[in-house]
Design a protein around this motif. Structure first.
Motif, PDB file in Angstrom:
ATOM      1  N   LEU A   1     -21.763  26.140 -18.389  1.00  0.00           N
ATOM      2  CA  LEU A   1     -20.365  25.859 -18.085  1.00  0.00           C
ATOM      3  C   LEU A   1     -19.514  26.297 -19.280  1.00  0.00           C
ATOM      4  CD1 LEU A   1     -20.752  22.250 -16.644  1.00  0.00           C
ATOM      5  CD2 LEU A   1     -20.542  24.388 -15.373  1.00  0.00           C
ATOM      6  N   ILE A   2     -18.338  26.819 -18.998  1.00  0.00           N
ATOM      7  CA  ILE A   2     -17.413  27.288 -20.031  1.00  0.00           C
ATOM      8  C   ILE A   2     -16.174  26.410 -19.983  1.00  0.00           C
ATOM      9  CG2 ILE A   2     -16.066  29.245 -20.903  1.00  0.00           C
ATOM     10  CD1 ILE A   2     -19.108  29.745 -20.811  1.00  0.00           C
ATOM     11  N   GLY A   3     -15.791  25.861 -21.131  1.00  0.00           N
ATOM     12  CA  GLY A   3     -14.595  25.040 -21.215  1.00  0.00           C
ATOM     13  C   GLY A   3     -13.526  25.729 -22.030  1.00  0.00           C
ATOM     14  N   GLN A   4     -12.278  25.611 -21.587  1.00  0.00           N
ATOM     15  CA  GLN A   4     -11.142  26.247 -22.260  1.00  0.00           C
ATOM     16  C   GLN A   4      -9.937  25.333 -22.136  1.00  0.00           C
ATOM     17  OE1 GLN A   4      -9.850  29.872 -20.351  1.00  0.00           O
ATOM     18  NE2 GLN A   4      -8.863  30.594 -22.197  1.00  0.00           N
ATOM     19  N   LEU A   5      -9.140  25.257 -23.200  1.00  0.00           N
ATOM     20  CA  LEU A   5      -7.904  24.486 -23.134  1.00  0.00           C
ATOM     21  C   LEU A   5      -6.798  25.370 -22.567  1.00  0.00           C
ATOM     22  CD1 LEU A   5      -7.965  22.490 -26.476  1.00  0.00           C
ATOM     23  CD2 LEU A   5      -8.548  21.709 -24.177  1.00  0.00           C
TER      24      LEU A   5
ATOM     25  N   GLY B   1      -7.304  30.119 -26.849  1.00  0.00           N
ATOM     26  CA  GLY B   1      -8.280  30.522 -27.853  1.00  0.00           C
ATOM     27  C   GLY B   1      -9.307  29.455 -28.163  1.00  0.00           C
ATOM     28  N   VAL B   2      -9.124  28.266 -27.608  1.00  0.00           N
ATOM     29  CA  VAL B   2     -10.067  27.170 -27.835  1.00  0.00           C
ATOM     30  C   VAL B   2     -11.054  27.161 -26.669  1.00  0.00           C
ATOM     31  CG1 VAL B   2     -10.342  24.695 -28.188  1.00  0.00           C
ATOM     32  CG2 VAL B   2      -8.329  25.860 -29.095  1.00  0.00           C
ATOM     33  N   LEU B   3     -12.269  27.612 -26.954  1.00  0.00           N
ATOM     34  CA  LEU B   3     -13.313  27.750 -25.941  1.00  0.00           C
ATOM     35  C   LEU B   3     -14.584  27.055 -26.397  1.00  0.00           C
ATOM     36  CD1 LEU B   3     -12.841  31.561 -25.500  1.00  0.00           C
ATOM     37  CD2 LEU B   3     -12.445  29.915 -23.685  1.00  0.00           C
ATOM     38  N   THR B   4     -15.383  26.624 -25.440  1.00  0.00           N
ATOM     39  CA  THR B   4     -16.695  26.062 -25.742  1.00  0.00           C
ATOM     40  C   THR B   4     -17.573  26.225 -24.521  1.00  0.00           C
ATOM     41  OG1 THR B   4     -17.830  24.163 -26.720  1.00  0.00           O
ATOM     42  CG2 THR B   4     -16.214  23.691 -24.995  1.00  0.00           C
ATOM     43  N   GLN B   5     -18.806  25.787 -24.640  1.00  0.00           N
ATOM     44  CA  GLN B   5     -19.714  25.840 -23.498  1.00  0.00           C
ATOM     45  C   GLN B   5     -20.656  24.651 -23.549  1.00  0.00           C
ATOM     46  OE1 GLN B   5     -21.731  29.562 -23.896  1.00  0.00           O
ATOM     47  NE2 GLN B   5     -22.992  28.895 -25.601  1.00  0.00           N
ATOM     48  N   GLY B   6     -21.363  24.425 -22.462  1.00  0.00           N
ATOM     49  CA  GLY B   6     -22.318  23.336 -22.392  1.00  0.00           C
ATOM     50  C   GLY B   6     -23.070  23.361 -21.088  1.00  0.00           C
TER      51      GLY B   6
END
Length: 70
Positions: free
Chosen positions: A14-18, A23-28
């Motif tokens: 899963l990809i998370g973005q604000l 430019g603030v991205l993460t995954q999990g």
């Protein structure tokens, strides 16, 4: 301050973005993991922005102060 977390399905995780700060991205692997990781991503983003600001020569800055958002 409220920010909107958008979670999309990537190829393997899963990809998370604000929404307000693309430019603030993460995954999990799970939604809970993405929610946890986005806090770290935001902290790193803000730290990097502060470092960029301190690297500038300060030209044209007329005021600078820290603000706290609940």
């Amino acid at each position: 301050m409220k920010l909107t977390l958008i979670i999309r399905q990537g190829k393997t995780q899963l990809i998370g973005q604000l929404k307000e700060l693309p430019g603030v991205l993460t995954q999990g692997s799970t939604v809970a993991e993405v929610k946890e990781n986005i806090h770290d991503a935001l902290a790193l983003y803000l730290e990097d922005m502060r470092a960029d600001d301190s690297d500038s020569n300060g030209a044209n800055i007329i005021a600078q102060e820290e603000l706290e958002f609940a």
